[in-house]
Write a protein that holds these residues in place. Sequence first.
Motif, PDB file in Angstrom:
ATOM      1  N   LEU A  73       0.823  -1.209   0.000  1.00 55.23           N
ATOM      2  CA  LEU A  73       0.000   0.000   0.000  1.00 55.23           C
ATOM      3  C   LEU A  73       0.860   1.263   0.000  1.00 55.23           C
ATOM      4  CD1 LEU A  73      -2.772  -1.025   2.576  1.00 55.23           C
ATOM      5  CD2 LEU A  73      -2.946  -0.968   0.070  1.00 55.23           C
ATOM      6  N   GLU A  74       2.091   1.140   0.509  1.00 56.13           N
ATOM      7  CA  GLU A  74       2.982   2.301   0.580  1.00 56.13           C
ATOM      8  C   GLU A  74       3.869   2.432  -0.651  1.00 56.13           C
ATOM      9  OE1 GLU A  74       2.968  -0.103   3.031  1.00 56.13           O
ATOM     10  OE2 GLU A  74       1.431   0.954   4.183  1.00 56.13           O
ATOM     11  N   GLY A  75       3.811   1.472  -1.567  1.00 59.88           N
ATOM     12  CA  GLY A  75       4.675   1.492  -2.740  1.00 59.88           C
ATOM     13  C   GLY A  75       5.447   0.190  -2.878  1.00 59.88           C
ATOM     14  N   HIS A  76       6.271   0.096  -3.914  1.00 59.19           N
ATOM     15  CA  HIS A  76       7.050  -1.115  -4.131  1.00 59.19           C
ATOM     16  C   HIS A  76       8.056  -1.327  -2.994  1.00 59.19           C
ATOM     17  CE1 HIS A  76       5.500  -0.833  -8.251  1.00 59.19           C
ATOM     18  NE2 HIS A  76       5.869  -2.094  -8.387  1.00 59.19           N
ATOM     19  N   VAL A  77       8.168  -2.589  -2.580  1.00 57.88           N
ATOM     20  CA  VAL A  77       9.116  -2.957  -1.534  1.00 57.88           C
ATOM     21  C   VAL A  77      10.199  -3.833  -2.161  1.00 57.88           C
ATOM     22  CG1 VAL A  77       9.426  -4.115   0.680  1.00 57.88           C
ATOM     23  CG2 VAL A  77       7.290  -2.896   0.192  1.00 57.88           C
ATOM     24  N   LEU A  78      11.439  -3.575  -1.789  1.00 51.57           N
ATOM     25  CA  LEU A  78      12.587  -4.345  -2.270  1.00 51.57           C
ATOM     26  C   LEU A  78      13.000  -5.369  -1.223  1.00 51.57           C
ATOM     27  CD1 LEU A  78      15.055  -1.747  -3.869  1.00 51.57           C
ATOM     28  CD2 LEU A  78      14.131  -3.761  -5.011  1.00 51.57           C
ATOM     29  N   TYR A  79      13.231  -6.610  -1.668  1.00 51.73           N
ATOM     30  CA  TYR A  79      13.759  -7.648  -0.782  1.00 51.73           C
ATOM     31  C   TYR A  79      15.001  -8.261  -1.414  1.00 51.73           C
ATOM     32  CZ  TYR A  79       9.385  -7.578   1.913  1.00 51.73           C
ATOM     33  OH  TYR A  79       8.320  -7.207   2.697  1.00 51.73           O
ATOM     34  N   LEU A  80      16.033  -8.422  -0.621  1.00 50.82           N
ATOM     35  CA  LEU A  80      17.246  -9.111  -1.055  1.00 50.82           C
ATOM     36  C   LEU A  80      17.152 -10.552  -0.583  1.00 50.82           C
ATOM     37  CD1 LEU A  80      20.095  -9.092  -2.292  1.00 50.82           C
ATOM     38  CD2 LEU A  80      20.967  -8.365  -0.048  1.00 50.82           C
ATOM     39  N   LEU A  81      16.998 -11.465  -1.532  1.00 48.71           N
ATOM     40  CA  LEU A  81      16.788 -12.863  -1.197  1.00 48.71           C
ATOM     41  C   LEU A  81      18.098 -13.640  -1.170  1.00 48.71           C
ATOM     42  CD1 LEU A  81      13.633 -13.681  -3.376  1.00 48.71           C
ATOM     43  CD2 LEU A  81      13.752 -12.646  -1.093  1.00 48.71           C
ATOM     44  N   ASN A  82      18.023 -14.794  -0.555  1.00 47.18           N
ATOM     45  CA  ASN A  82      19.136 -15.748  -0.561  1.00 47.18           C
ATOM     46  C   ASN A  82      18.548 -17.074  -1.040  1.00 47.18           C
ATOM     47  OD1 ASN A  82      21.469 -17.155  -0.236  1.00 47.18           O
ATOM     48  ND2 ASN A  82      21.772 -16.620   1.923  1.00 47.18           N
ATOM     49  N   LEU A  83      18.545 -17.264  -2.350  1.00 51.05           N
ATOM     50  CA  LEU A  83      17.903 -18.426  -2.946  1.00 51.05           C
ATOM     51  C   LEU A  83      18.902 -19.545  -3.197  1.00 51.05           C
ATOM     52  CD1 LEU A  83      15.562 -16.844  -5.668  1.00 51.05           C
ATOM     53  CD2 LEU A  83      14.902 -17.684  -3.412  1.00 51.05           C
ATOM     54  N   SER A 131      16.565 -15.668 -19.181  1.00 49.56           N
ATOM     55  CA  SER A 131      15.552 -14.800 -18.555  1.00 49.56           C
ATOM     56  C   SER A 131      14.244 -15.563 -18.372  1.00 49.56           C
ATOM     57  CB  SER A 131      15.340 -13.549 -19.407  1.00 49.56           C
ATOM     58  OG  SER A 131      16.546 -12.818 -19.533  1.00 49.56           O
ATOM     59  N   GLY A 132      14.232 -16.427 -17.384  1.00 49.80           N
ATOM     60  CA  GLY A 132      13.108 -17.327 -17.178  1.00 49.80           C
ATOM     61  C   GLY A 132      12.148 -16.884 -16.092  1.00 49.80           C
ATOM     62  N   THR A 133      11.394 -17.845 -15.599  1.00 51.33           N
ATOM     63  CA  THR A 133      10.376 -17.620 -14.576  1.00 51.33           C
ATOM     64  C   THR A 133      10.864 -18.164 -13.237  1.00 51.33           C
ATOM     65  OG1 THR A 133       8.612 -17.774 -16.220  1.00 51.33           O
ATOM     66  CG2 THR A 133       7.998 -18.135 -13.921  1.00 51.33           C
ATOM     67  N   ILE A 134      10.600 -17.432 -12.168  1.00 51.22           N
ATOM     68  CA  ILE A 134      11.008 -17.836 -10.827  1.00 51.22           C
ATOM     69  C   ILE A 134       9.771 -17.942  -9.939  1.00 51.22           C
ATOM     70  CG2 ILE A 134      12.380 -17.280  -8.792  1.00 51.22           C
ATOM     71  CD1 ILE A 134      14.169 -17.803 -11.070  1.00 51.22           C
ATOM     72  N   ASN A 135       9.520 -19.127  -9.431  1.00 48.33           N
ATOM     73  CA  ASN A 135       8.406 -19.330  -8.504  1.00 48.33           C
ATOM     74  C   ASN A 135       8.883 -19.000  -7.091  1.00 48.33           C
ATOM     75  OD1 ASN A 135       6.226 -20.133  -7.025  1.00 48.33           O
ATOM     76  ND2 ASN A 135       6.295 -22.290  -7.624  1.00 48.33           N
ATOM     77  N   LEU A 136       8.317 -17.936  -6.518  1.00 44.28           N
ATOM     78  CA  LEU A 136       8.731 -17.479  -5.187  1.00 44.28           C
ATOM     79  C   LEU A 136       7.716 -17.829  -4.103  1.00 44.28           C
ATOM     80  CD1 LEU A 136      10.178 -13.979  -6.136  1.00 44.28           C
ATOM     81  CD2 LEU A 136      11.460 -16.053  -5.580  1.00 44.28           C
ATOM     82  N   THR A 137       6.720 -18.609  -4.451  1.00 45.57           N
ATOM     83  CA  THR A 137       5.699 -18.973  -3.465  1.00 45.57           C
ATOM     84  C   THR A 137       6.322 -19.702  -2.280  1.00 45.57           C
ATOM     85  OG1 THR A 137       3.970 -19.122  -5.150  1.00 45.57           O
ATOM     86  CG2 THR A 137       3.607 -20.318  -3.093  1.00 45.57           C
ATOM     87  N   GLY A 138       6.010 -19.219  -1.084  1.00 41.68           N
ATOM     88  CA  GLY A 138       6.519 -19.848   0.126  1.00 41.68           C
ATOM     89  C   GLY A 138       7.802 -19.250   0.662  1.00 41.68           C
ATOM     90  N   VAL A 139       8.457 -18.375  -0.102  1.00 37.74           N
ATOM     91  CA  VAL A 139       9.671 -17.719   0.396  1.00 37.74           C
ATOM     92  C   VAL A 139       9.275 -16.732   1.493  1.00 37.74           C
ATOM     93  CG1 VAL A 139      11.566 -16.147  -0.189  1.00 37.74           C
ATOM     94  CG2 VAL A 139      10.931 -17.973  -1.771  1.00 37.74           C
ATOM     95  N   ILE A 140       9.953 -16.819   2.628  1.00 32.68           N
ATOM     96  CA  ILE A 140       9.654 -15.964   3.779  1.00 32.68           C
ATOM     97  C   ILE A 140      10.618 -14.777   3.790  1.00 32.68           C
ATOM     98  CG2 ILE A 140       9.408 -15.832   6.280  1.00 32.68           C
ATOM     99  CD1 ILE A 140       7.362 -17.639   4.884  1.00 32.68           C
ATOM    100  N   VAL A 141      10.055 -13.581   3.905  1.00 32.97           N
ATOM    101  CA  VAL A 141      10.876 -12.374   3.975  1.00 32.97           C
ATOM    102  C   VAL A 141      10.438 -11.548   5.179  1.00 32.97           C
ATOM    103  CG1 VAL A 141      11.367 -12.243   1.499  1.00 32.97           C
ATOM    104  CG2 VAL A 141       9.292 -11.183   2.391  1.00 32.97           C
ATOM    105  N   GLY A 142      11.361 -10.768   5.677  1.00 35.40           N
ATOM    106  CA  GLY A 142      11.074  -9.928   6.832  1.00 35.40           C
ATOM    107  C   GLY A 142      11.962  -8.703   6.841  1.00 35.40           C
ATOM    108  N   PRO A 143      12.086  -8.035   7.962  1.00 34.42           N
ATOM    109  CA  PRO A 143      12.880  -6.812   8.050  1.00 34.42           C
ATOM    110  C   PRO A 143      14.336  -6.995   7.621  1.00 34.42           C
ATOM    111  CG  PRO A 143      11.495  -7.055   9.985  1.00 34.42           C
ATOM    112  CD  PRO A 143      11.376  -8.337   9.221  1.00 34.42           C
ATOM    113  N   SER A 144      14.924  -8.154   7.893  1.00 37.89           N
ATOM    114  CA  SER A 144      16.334  -8.343   7.534  1.00 37.89           C
ATOM    115  C   SER A 144      16.540  -8.447   6.031  1.00 37.89           C
ATOM    116  CB  SER A 144      16.894  -9.599   8.218  1.00 37.89           C
ATOM    117  OG  SER A 144      16.184 -10.755   7.807  1.00 37.89           O
ATOM    118  N   GLU A 145      15.500  -8.835   5.284  1.00 41.02           N
ATOM    119  CA  GLU A 145      15.606  -8.931   3.827  1.00 41.02           C
ATOM    120  C   GLU A 145      15.174  -7.649   3.123  1.00 41.02           C
ATOM    121  OE1 GLU A 145      15.710 -12.790   5.509  1.00 41.02           O
ATOM    122  OE2 GLU A 145      13.981 -11.423   5.584  1.00 41.02           O
ATOM    123  N   GLN A 146      14.382  -6.810   3.806  1.00 40.40           N
ATOM    124  CA  GLN A 146      13.869  -5.609   3.150  1.00 40.40           C
ATOM    125  C   GLN A 146      14.963  -4.559   3.006  1.00 40.40           C
ATOM    126  OE1 GLN A 146      10.105  -4.084   4.548  1.00 40.40           O
ATOM    127  NE2 GLN A 146      10.563  -2.002   3.847  1.00 40.40           N
TER     128      GLN A 146
END
Length: 375
Positions: A169-179, A200-215
């Motif tokens: 709701l506040e705009g786009h959020v960036l997350y740095l993942l460790n996949l 340049s394929g498709t990445i299924n991110l369903t179930g990936v948990i993100v929080g303050p440390s990734e934002q």
Amino acid sequence: MRLTILAPAQNLQLLQRAKEFAEIAGEAASLADETGSIEQRVWSALRDTELSMAPFSPAFGGIGLGGPDQQATLCTILRLIGGADLAVARLFEGHVNAVMLVSRYGTSAQIGSLAESIKLGGLSGVWGAEDAQGLRRVQRGDSWSLQGRKILASGAGMIERPLITTESLEGHVLYLLNLETDGRADITSWTPLGMKASASGTINLTGVIVGPSEQIGRAGDYMRQPFFSGGAWRFCAAQLGAMERLTDLYCAQLRARGRDGDPYQLERVARCTAACRTTLFWVEEAARQFADESLKPAAVVAFTNLTRMVTERAALDVMECVQRGTGLSSFMRPNPIERICRDLATYLRQPVPDLAMSDAARAVLAGELSIGAGS
């Protein structure tokens, strides 16, 4: 962002390493196009030349290539790599973009974590494109569970530390993942004319948990201007490198055939050279303006959008001249002109070109960008 001034000797060393890397990438480009996969020796060379670490500040093991004062050097490096293999250039440019975003908006701990991964041979990138369903996040206590996927994610199945975007709701959020390489990537739908090895394929991110440390940063930072749109000069620099390489190959093949005195060929060579030099002026100026934080964001973005338009038109003109000048051979493998033209034609298809053009025109009409440099 703190400035890092490279000594002339450091700059020369960095450019020499970039040339060495570009030579390795260029040697591997044909096989990468054939297999759709970039050889491991190319990524090992990227690590060994320390180019992947270069965008970080010295405090995190880099040399500040992502800093405002080094955009001209970055422009030269992107041209070198673009002339070697546009797929590699696409991935390197995305990596630089990711490091610059994390360095600008992230915490010291987040920057250090990414730098440590890159030092060990990893690569980053920015994955923003989504399908009609989009990428959602569902709250799970203090964290969020991602639901959905990213599409056209360059380096799918290879990049382990991507930056991804999701809406809030506040705009786009960036997350740095460790996949982990755990089967989330699907490149079966990536069947392009060129740029095959960019994966340049498709990445299924369903179930990936993100929080303050990734934002990374706050909601809305990702779209902040001029950094969101103004950085488009970087892919223009890579495309320019391919244009310059095409012109070099064209000249070499004319000499080899004894056609370098033909008046029609001379005209085409002149047109190609003028197109490359004109684009160079625009791209270097766009890089300079991007680095100048005293300029108004609207003016920087408008100039970059015009640079996109100039680069695309010049690239199309160069490809036409080279293909007409070399004839059927430029459509036959293993002539490198054939591969580079396919890659360049594909890479030119950047998002919303009409919007970029019309937005630039609106900025001129609104007085936000002057028509003449001194006006």
